[in-house]
Design a protein around this motif. Structure first.
Motif, short mmCIF file in Angstrom:
data_model
loop_
_atom_site.label_atom_id
_atom_site.label_comp_id
_atom_site.label_asym_id
_atom_site.label_seq_id
_atom_site.Cartn_x
_atom_site.Cartn_y
_atom_site.Cartn_z
N UNK A 6 40.47 22.46 42.83
CA UNK A 6 41.34 21.97 43.89
C UNK A 6 42.78 22.43 43.68
N UNK A 7 43.42 22.89 44.75
CA UNK A 7 44.82 23.29 44.73
C UNK A 7 45.56 22.40 45.72
N UNK A 8 46.43 21.54 45.23
CA UNK A 8 47.10 20.56 46.08
C UNK A 8 48.28 21.21 46.81
N UNK A 9 48.25 21.14 48.13
CA UNK A 9 49.33 21.71 48.95
C UNK A 9 50.38 20.64 49.22
N UNK A 10 51.62 21.08 49.41
CA UNK A 10 52.71 20.16 49.73
C UNK A 10 53.43 20.64 50.98
N UNK A 37 37.75 27.81 45.41
CA UNK A 37 39.10 27.27 45.34
C UNK A 37 39.40 26.60 46.68
N UNK A 38 39.63 25.31 46.65
CA UNK A 38 39.85 24.54 47.87
C UNK A 38 41.25 23.94 47.87
N UNK A 39 41.97 24.10 48.97
CA UNK A 39 43.29 23.47 49.11
C UNK A 39 43.11 22.05 49.64
N UNK A 40 44.09 21.21 49.35
CA UNK A 40 44.06 19.82 49.79
C UNK A 40 45.35 19.51 50.54
#
Length: 331
Positions: A6-10, A37-40
Motif C-alpha cells: 500500500x502507498x498512502x496518498x495525500x 502496488x495499490x494507492x490509498x
C-alpha cells in the motif's frame, strides 16, 4: 495470492502532494515479482484523483470518502485505513514522512503489531539474504544506518524528494475499490482549520529553497529572499534564530525542531550554520551559503560560498536570474 503493497496518498490544497507518487516508487522498489502496488485515498471528494495515481503507476486505488474525513483527524483516518488494510491484507504500507504520515504510521504499526522504519531515503535488496535494506539518516544526517524487518508486515515512512517520480503513462487506468467509511464514535472533531499564509511552493517538497537567518535583521529583511524564491519558483525557509526573533512564522523553520528538506538547491542567506539548522538541510543536493563572516560554520558544508552582505548579493542574484530566464538560457 498476490502480495499487496500500500502507498498512502495525500491531498493538500486541492491537489495530490508530490510525495504521493514518491511512495509509489518506494513501494514498487520493495515489492517482488508479481506483487501489486495499490494507492490509498482517504478524505472527502478524493476519488477524482484515482486516475492520476493510476497514471503514475498504481495497480489499484482504494478510496474511503466521507464528510468526517474533510480535514485530517487521526481517529477517523486510522479507522478508514484499518478498513483498507482489512480488505487488502498488505505486506507493507508506505507513507510520506509528513506531518500526517508521522502521525498515522505508528498507529497502523501498532494495530498490525508490525515493525516500522521511519524517514527512509533509499532501499535496496541484500544480495546474501534477499531481504530489503532501508537506509535512513541518523545523528542529524552525520551518519546513515540500514535496517530490515523481521515482522511479517511492515510500515515505512519516506522522506520527500529522495525517491524519483514514477513514469507518467497517459491513459493508464487502474481498478478503483471503494471502501465504506467505518462509522464510529469519534472522541475528537475538527470544527475548523486556520492556516497561515504560505508560499506558492510546499517547503518540504520544494526543489529549490532559499532560507534566511538572523542575518536578515528584520521581517522586512526577508523581502529580497522572497523575491529570489519567486523568480526561481522556490520556497522560502528560515532558521530557528530568525523565527525566534519574530522575523517570520515558525511554519518556515528548517532544522532539528523544524522541517527537514532535501531540495536540489539550498541557498542559505545570513545563516551561521548551527548544528540544529544543518540537521534539517544537510542532505540538499547543492548548498550555496551567503554570509558576511568568512568563518561561519555554514561554509564547511556548502558546495559554494559567497562572502558578502546578503542585502547586496541576493538582489544581484535575483537580477541575474531574471536576465538569464528572460533570455531562455536557464531552464
Amino acid at each position: 495470492m498476490t502480495t499487496v503493497y500500500l502507498a498512502i496518498a495525500e491531498v493538500k490544497g486541492g491537489a495530490l502532494r508530490q510525495v504521493s507518487f514518491e511512495v509509489i516508487t518506494a513501494a514498487r522498489q520493495a515489492s517482488g515479482e508479481g506483487s501489486t502496488v495499490a494507492s490509498v485515498l482517504i478524505g472527502s471528494d478524493v476519488s477524482r484523483f484515482a486516475n492520476e495515481l493510476a497514471a503514475y503507476g498504481a495497480d489499484h486505488v482504494y478510496v474511503v470518502e466521507h464528510n468526517d474525513l474533510t480535514h485530517y483527524n487521526a481517529e477517523a483516518y486510522d479507522a478508514s485505513l484499518q478498513a483498507v488494510i482489512q480488505a487488502a491484507q498488505p505486506k507493507a504500507i508506505f507513507f510520506g514522512h509528513t506531518s500526517i504520515g508521522k502521525d498515522l504510521a505508528p498507529l497502523s504499526a501498532a494495530s498490525l503489531q508490525a515493525g516500522q522504519i521511519s524517514d527512509i531515503i533509499a532501499l535496496e535488496t541484500d544480495a546474501a539474504s534477499g531481504s530489503i535494506l532501508y537506509t535512513r539518516p541518523i545523528y542529524a544526517g552525520k551518519a546513515f544506518e540500514q535496517r530490515t524487518f523481521t515482522s511479517a508486515q511492515s510500515v515505512v515512512t519516506v522522506r520527500p524528494n529522495n525517491f524519483p517520480l514514477p513514469s507518467y503513462e497517459t491513459g493508464r487506468t487502474a481498478p478503483v475499490v471503494n471502501i465504506a467509511y467505518p462509522a464510529s464514535t469519534l472522541r475528537t472533531f475538527i470544527r475548523d482549520v486556520v492556516t497561515q499564509a504560505a508560499g506558492r511552493v510546499d517547503l518540504s517538497e520544494a526543489k529549490i529553497v532559499i532560507s534566511g537567518g538572523r542575518g536578515v535583521k528584520s521581517a522586512a529583511g526577508f523581502k529580497p529572499i522572497e523575491e529570489l524564491a519567486e523568480v526561481l519558483n522556490g520556497a522560502v525557509g528560515a532558521s530557528r534564530g530568525a523565527c525566534d526573533a519574530g522575523y517570520c512564522d515558525y511554519a518556515l523553520q528548517i532544522g532539528q525542531t523544524g522541517k527537514v528538506v532535501t531540495p536540489e538547491l539550498y541557498i542559505a542567506c545570513g545563516i551561521s550554520g548551527a548544528i540544529q539548522h544543518v540537521a534539517g538541510m544537510s542532505q540538499s543536493r547543492v548548498i550555496i551559503a551567503i554570509n558576511k563572516d568568512p568563518d561561519a560554520p555554514i561554509f564547511q558544508i556548502a558546495d559554494y560560498g559567497i562572502v558578502g552582505d546578503l542585502f547586496e548579493v541576493v538582489p544581484l542574484l535575483t537580477a541575474q536570474f531574471k536576465q538569464q530566464l528572460k533570455s531562455g538560457s536557464v531552464d
